[in-house]
Design a protein around this motif. Structure first.
Motif, PDB file in Angstrom:
ATOM      1  N   ALA A 624     -41.033  -8.176  -8.860  1.00 31.56           N
ATOM      2  CA  ALA A 624     -40.649  -8.261  -7.447  1.00 31.56           C
ATOM      3  C   ALA A 624     -41.750  -8.941  -6.639  1.00 31.56           C
ATOM      4  N   ALA A 625     -43.018  -8.595  -6.917  1.00 30.39           N
ATOM      5  CA  ALA A 625     -44.118  -9.189  -6.175  1.00 30.39           C
ATOM      6  C   ALA A 625     -44.210 -10.680  -6.464  1.00 30.39           C
ATOM      7  N   PHE A 626     -43.999 -11.041  -7.722  1.00 28.19           N
ATOM      8  CA  PHE A 626     -44.005 -12.454  -8.110  1.00 28.19           C
ATOM      9  C   PHE A 626     -42.947 -13.218  -7.324  1.00 28.19           C
ATOM     10  N   ALA A 627     -41.740 -12.663  -7.294  1.00 29.72           N
ATOM     11  CA  ALA A 627     -40.632 -13.314  -6.592  1.00 29.72           C
ATOM     12  C   ALA A 627     -40.945 -13.436  -5.105  1.00 29.72           C
ATOM     13  N   VAL A 628     -41.437 -12.361  -4.502  1.00 28.98           N
ATOM     14  CA  VAL A 628     -41.709 -12.372  -3.068  1.00 28.98           C
ATOM     15  C   VAL A 628     -42.796 -13.391  -2.739  1.00 28.98           C
TER      16      VAL A 628
END
Lengths: 637, 90
Positions: A624-628
């Protein structure tokens, strides 16, 4: 009017060390029979809680100080309806009663509690317990309520029928409790107990017909009772008012835990910090002082500050549970909860998790179905606990502009905060569904919910409940948290640098072991927009999420070029908006909490589940952090 | 002959059998759901499910899928010889 206070303290028998003397007494009874209240009354506060070895069944033990028999140990068995070995609770009870439970002595006497409001049904447990042949005292609880509602029972006849002494008591008021020390005193010089011959009860149907016959022969008349409860339920379970009141209760609990609990916790935190400063001059300056105060005390304080909020939350849960409303709440919530594969009883733990996952996971004990309980435990840490708040607040204040929409009604910062709450909630719901269709399929154990009659909660039982929870929480803080904090401190202060002239000093944070770890994991977190300093923060926040803030404070405070800046501005130097958003979402999903892992281990009795949970949440958080981070880079460049 | 989930609120039935796994059957029996017991549908949860049943002087909520596995017959067929189980739930 408490009889336990009026009762003259019974002198211990003249020769307590006789070979045939009593040592261990077992307390057994169906759920909702008032067993816990009685246990508390018999033991006072001298009790301890643990799990029976190898199972998740809770074991309560205490010295019977409440009736002046501190020489006797009382073991509280789980509330069960029968000794049929279908449930883990019943299997544990059978093992304890037969003296086959490792680490638990064979009981010398049994106290069997039954709710006299529903005696016929409760007698079904009496047959198999009495058939074991242990000296047994039958305690008919809530006789005051039964009589005031027009019920009747001939205790003498019942005693003859059962072949065991019967006493009428009220555990809440303490009346009739004198029968317990009297019975125990008689048992001390008892003749060898003769096994009682009761009709062998093979299945539930024959047990019921036996119980029905016994209660008829002993002139038992059930109280007319439940009119009051039904009237209250007409409102509390009303099609429209029911859900409305339910929401009011939920919002009310939430509101109080935050609006009163938060300042209490903050104040408590300041007191703890002041205490540390008071002790500081008393300790010799140097590494011992630093280890004890900056390491151990700080770490423990960061956990202790949650105590006021946790106690407040448990006070509410206690009131809801003791009054009987919790079952109604579960009934109302069940329809919604089952769509995600949980049951109505999971609602309160999930709600509590907005304050802290630790008490929430302890609160899952009200879920009898083991599978549903485990599923609830596994999704609970996704709910936005109060420890995430300091991190969110720091990052939002530093990176999100204070702009307003809709004529000032809706702030961007509030929106981001709400978004983070929503993210956690959605992750919990999704995880529950995934669990339901993968490793934890809904089993055939159905949702069976007993709606007890409404009762007035007593101060005494609420107080005992709080002491109990506080004790468990403190033990956690005193052991695991203490070890981890000390370890972190050591990692931050090694290796010792030997300066010219033989003086030793601690290394710069970047060169300390933890700093090197930060550098070591940097390649793994760089795609998320985090540098090695954030990496250190993440590592240290595994202890507890809010530790992130103090770690970042220490880090930036120690560096020359950011020394003079406030933490918010300093972080701006180092991070992009994408990285900050990624960090927030990382915190929403990752299991950065040693206390939670410890309590999950305790409740599931294995390291498997906390490990699974940690890896799952870490993976999700990373993705999720990567995507954000990448989305933010694409949009805000 | 019908099943418990078909009772309307306020209606009663006499329990005939539980078509459930043995462990569940046992649990329910210890909560009063024994053959010949009188079971009354008391109220539905605000969302329409589960339903609260009164049995043996107790109130127990069951989901529809569980109640659908509990066979009941009309109260009129009630045999007087088994009325003892009704004593607790007059």
């Amino acid at each position: 009017m408490s009889a336990c206070c009026e009762t003259p303290v019974l002198k211990p028998p003249a020769e307590p060390a006789l070979p045939g003397a009593l040592r261990t007494v077992v307390l057994i009874g169906p759920p909702n029979s008032g067993k816990s209240t009685l246990f508390n009354r018999l033991t006072g506060l001298r009790q301890k809680v643990a799990n029976f070895p190898g199972v998740t069944v809770e074991q309560r033990m205490g010295l019977m100080a409440g009736v002046g028999r501190s020489d006797l140990t009382l073991i509280d068995l789980p509330g069960i309806y029968s000794l049929d070995p279908f449930s883990e609770d019943a299997r544990v009870s059978i093992d304890v009663l037969r003296g086959q439970m490792a680490g638990t002595p064979k009981p010398d006497a049994v106290l069997l509690v039954m709710d006299s409001l529903h005696l016929t049904r409760q007698l079904m447990l009496a047959a198999p317990v009495l058939a074991l042949g242990l000296p047994t005292l039958v305690l008919l609880n809530m006789t005051d309520l039964m009589e005031s509602r027009g019920g009747e029972i001939d205790a003498l006849k019942l005693a003859r029928e059962l072949g065991a002494p019967v006493a009428q008591i009220s555990a809440v008021k303490g009346t009739g409790i004198d029968a317990v020390p009297l019975f125990l005193h008689q048992q001390t010089d008892r003749a060898a107990a003769k096994p009682l011959t009761l009709p062998v009860v093979g299945n539930a149907a024959s047990a019921h017909s036996w119980a029905a016959q016994v209660s008829r022969r002993t002139g038992y008349r059930a109280p007319l009772s439940i009119e009051g409860t039904r009237k209250i339920d007409n409102v509390l379970l009303h099609r429209i008012w029911g859900p409305v009141l339910f929401l009011l209760v939920v919002v009310g609990v939430f509101e109080v835990v935050f609006s009163i609990g938060q300042p209490l916790s903050d104040g408590f935190g300041e007191i703890l910090a002041d205490l540390g400063n008071l002790i500081r001059p008393l300790l010799p300056a140097g590494w011992i002082q630093s280890l004890l105060l900056d390491g151990a005390w700080k770490g423990i304080s960061s956990v202790l500050v949650f105590l006021p909020q946790i106690l407040l939350l448990f006070l509410f849960i206690g009131i809801l549970e003791d009054s009987g409303y919790l079952s109604r709440a579960a009934l109302i919530a069940d329809r919604v909860m089952r769509t995600i594969g949980l049951n109505g009883k999971a609602f309160i733990p999930l709600l509590s998790a907005y304050a802290c996952a630790v008490p929430a996971i302890m609160a899952t004990r009200t879920i009898e179905n083991k599978r549903d309980r485990l599923a609830t435990i596994l999704v609970t840490p996704f709910m936005t606990c109060s420890a995430r708040l300091p991190v969110y607040m720091l990052l939002i204040a530093a990176f999100i502009p204070n702009t307003f929409y809709l004529h000032g009604f809706l702030g961007l910062r509030t929106l981001v905060m709400l978004g983070l709450y929503l993210a956690g909630f959605v992750a919990a719901m999704t995880t529950a569904r995934i669990l339901n269709s993968s490793i934890l399929r809904a089993n055939d154990a159905p949702f069976i919910l007993e709606l007890p009659q409404y009762r007035m909660p007593t101060l005494r039982s609420l107080a005992l409940r709080l002491v109990d929870r506080a004790r468990i929480f403190l033990r956690q803080a005193g052991t695991i948290i203490l070890c981890v904090t000390m370890a972190l401190w050591v990692l931050a202060h090694l290796p010792v640098i030997h300066m010219a002239g033989g003086a030793a000093s601690t290394p710069e944070l970047a060169n300390s072991l933890i700093g090197r770890l930060g550098h070591f994991i940097e390649p793994a977190i760089a795609p998320l927009g985090f540098n090695w300093k954030i990496g250190i923060g993440l590592l240290s926040s595994v202890l507890a999420r809010e530790v992130m803030v103090s770690t970042m404070g220490t880090l930036y405070g120690a560096e020359a070029d950011t020394h003079a800046l406030s933490l918010q501005t300093a972080m701006h130097h180092d991070m992009t908006l994408g990285g900050a958003l990624a960090l927030m979402i990382f915190f929403a999903f990752a299991m950065q909490c040693t206390s939670t892992m410890a309590v999950v281990k305790r409740e599931t009795n294995s390291w498997k589940w906390p490990a699974v949970q940690f890896l799952y949440m870490l993976t999700l958080a990373w993705i999720a952090a990567f995507a954000v981070n990448h989305l933010a880079m694409a949009f805000f460049r | 002959m019908s099943v418990l989930s078909e009772l309307n609120v306020g209606e009663s039935g006499v329990l005939v059998a539980l078509d459930l796994p043995e462990s569940v059957q046992n649990h329910l029996m210890h909560m009063g759901f024994v053959p010949d017991a009188l079971v009354t549908a008391l109220r539905r949860a605000p969302a329409g499910d589960p339903t609260v049943y009164s049995v043996d002087g107790m109130e127990i909520a069951l989901r529809r899928e569980t109640a659908a596995a509990v066979r009941v017959r009309d109260v009129e067929d009630l045999d007087r010889g088994v009325s003892e189980v009704l004593e607790a739930a007059p």
